[in-house]
Design a protein around this motif. Structure first.
Motif, PDB file in Angstrom:
ATOM      1  N   ASP A  89       3.507   6.570  -5.656  1.00  0.00           N
ATOM      2  CA  ASP A  89       3.461   6.924  -6.977  1.00  0.00           C
ATOM      3  C   ASP A  89       2.730   8.215  -7.036  1.00  0.00           C
ATOM      4  O   ASP A  89       1.458   8.093  -6.866  1.00  0.00           O
ATOM      5  N   PRO A  90       3.063   9.294  -7.538  1.00  0.00           N
ATOM      6  CA  PRO A  90       2.258  10.542  -7.772  1.00  0.00           C
ATOM      7  C   PRO A  90       1.023  10.346  -8.850  1.00  0.00           C
ATOM      8  O   PRO A  90       0.350  11.029  -8.787  1.00  0.00           O
TER       9      PRO A  90
ATOM     10  N   LEU B 284       2.346  -1.620 -11.646  1.00  0.00           N
ATOM     11  CA  LEU B 284       1.511  -2.028 -10.336  1.00  0.00           C
ATOM     12  C   LEU B 284       2.258  -3.611 -10.258  1.00  0.00           C
ATOM     13  O   LEU B 284       2.259  -4.241  -9.094  1.00  0.00           O
ATOM     14  N   VAL B 285       1.896  -4.395 -11.138  1.00  0.00           N
ATOM     15  CA  VAL B 285       2.319  -6.000 -11.138  1.00  0.00           C
ATOM     16  C   VAL B 285       3.988  -6.038 -10.608  1.00  0.00           C
ATOM     17  O   VAL B 285       4.371  -6.646  -9.650  1.00  0.00           O
TER      18      VAL B 285
ATOM     19  N   ASN C  45      10.131  14.289   7.621  1.00  0.00           N
ATOM     20  CA  ASN C  45      10.162  14.448   6.432  1.00  0.00           C
ATOM     21  C   ASN C  45       8.752  14.646   5.682  1.00  0.00           C
ATOM     22  O   ASN C  45       7.997  13.782   6.060  1.00  0.00           O
ATOM     23  N   SER C  46       8.684  15.730   5.384  1.00  0.00           N
ATOM     24  CA  SER C  46       7.180  15.790   4.503  1.00  0.00           C
ATOM     25  C   SER C  46       7.054  15.915   3.163  1.00  0.00           C
ATOM     26  O   SER C  46       6.157  15.988   2.690  1.00  0.00           O
ATOM     27  N   GLN C  47       8.230  15.508   2.466  1.00  0.00           N
ATOM     28  CA  GLN C  47       8.294  15.264   1.187  1.00  0.00           C
ATOM     29  C   GLN C  47       7.688  13.781   0.908  1.00  0.00           C
ATOM     30  O   GLN C  47       7.493  13.193   1.669  1.00  0.00           O
ATOM     31  N   PRO C  48       7.359  13.672  -0.610  1.00  0.00           N
ATOM     32  CA  PRO C  48       6.892  12.396  -0.893  1.00  0.00           C
ATOM     33  C   PRO C  48       7.774  11.512  -0.553  1.00  0.00           C
ATOM     34  O   PRO C  48       9.236  11.580  -0.681  1.00  0.00           O
ATOM     35  N   LEU C  49       7.343  10.088  -0.142  1.00  0.00           N
ATOM     36  CA  LEU C  49       8.212   9.088   0.265  1.00  0.00           C
ATOM     37  C   LEU C  49       8.851   8.614  -0.961  1.00  0.00           C
ATOM     38  O   LEU C  49       8.528   8.375  -2.071  1.00  0.00           O
ATOM     39  N   LYS C  50      10.212   8.091  -0.750  1.00  0.00           N
ATOM     40  CA  LYS C  50      11.076   7.381  -1.719  1.00  0.00           C
ATOM     41  C   LYS C  50      11.344   6.229  -0.917  1.00  0.00           C
ATOM     42  O   LYS C  50      12.362   6.088  -0.408  1.00  0.00           O
TER      43      LYS C  50
ATOM     44  N   LYS D 212       0.811  -1.196  -0.043  1.00  0.00           N
ATOM     45  CA  LYS D 212      -0.034   0.151  -0.066  1.00  0.00           C
ATOM     46  C   LYS D 212       0.897   1.333   0.070  1.00  0.00           C
ATOM     47  O   LYS D 212       0.537   2.110  -0.706  1.00  0.00           O
ATOM     48  N   LEU D 213       1.996   1.137   0.796  1.00  0.00           N
ATOM     49  CA  LEU D 213       2.788   2.314   0.735  1.00  0.00           C
ATOM     50  C   LEU D 213       3.576   2.577  -0.541  1.00  0.00           C
ATOM     51  O   LEU D 213       3.526   3.771  -0.957  1.00  0.00           O
TER      52      LEU D 213
END
Length: 207
Positions: A67-68, A100-101, A192-197, A61-62
């Motif tokens: 993915d933006p 996604l796969v 960190n408030s930026q998108p997760l990497k 899920k994470l």
């Protein structure tokens, strides 16, 4: 004799090296899945592992949420399914499905970022202030004993005591009002408030 020993050693060496490489490159278990339903901008997978592995469910899920192009993710562990909504026109449906796969297969190797409650952060700050005041009061009391040969309540003692009471009340009020929000932390421990990497467990950390 020497030449025979060397030749036998040379024959055994490739086998040992092959075993070592096989251990290092051992692939992760294959994740079984099926596509239940798909329309442009929406796809639903059934993944049996979701029903019995909560950690994998959280990781998948994470990984998808990071993915933006993804707008919404809903995982149902009881039904062993996950529904993903994504932006159309940005990527073709076939490419998104393949992506996604890929995430379904690699999510098990993802390293989950640490999480910490916002309340725990605020509580730690207040506790640090209270401890600082207590230490300052002890130093002030020790100074009074040295100077006046007795413990006395002076102006600084009253100020510190009042400040401690105010901070304790402020902490109680803040902890009651503050929502149960979680912050994800990187490896360096900073918020960190930026998108997760997300990174794979096999990738080395950059110093």
């Amino acid at each position: 004799m020497t030449s025979i020993k060397r030749s036998n050693y040379d024959k055994r060496l490739p086998k040992r090296a092959a075993k070592s490489v096989a251990k290092k490159t051992a692939p992760s278990q294959k994740i079984f899945y099926s596509i239940v339903h798909t329309i442009p901008g929406r796809i639903r997978f059934r993944i049996p592992l979701l029903a019995r592995d909560t950690e994998y469910t959280d990781k998948l899920k994470l990984a998808i949420e990071s993915d933006p192009r993804v707008t919404n993710v809903r995982a149902n562990q009881k039904a062993a399914s996950i529904v993903i909504n994504y932006k159309t026109g940005v990527i073709s449906d076939n490419q998104m499905r393949e992506h996604l796969v890929h995430l379904i297969q690699t999510a098990q190797d993802m390293v989950m970022p640490k999480e910490v409650m916002a309340k725990s952060i605020v509580g730690t700050i207040f506790d640090a202030l209270i401890n600082l005041i207590d230490d300052t009061r002890k130093l002030n009391q020790a100074r009074n004993v040295i100077v006046y040969r007795r413990v006395r309540t002076d102006v600084w003692e009253r100020i510190l005591s009042t400040s401690r009471s105010i901070i304790k009340r402020l902490k109680s009020a803040t902890m009651f009002i503050l929502p149960n929000k979680r912050w994800r932390l990187r490896g360096n421990g900073k918020i960190n408030s930026q998108p997760l990497k997300l990174k794979s467990a096999s990738e080395p950390d950059l110093v």
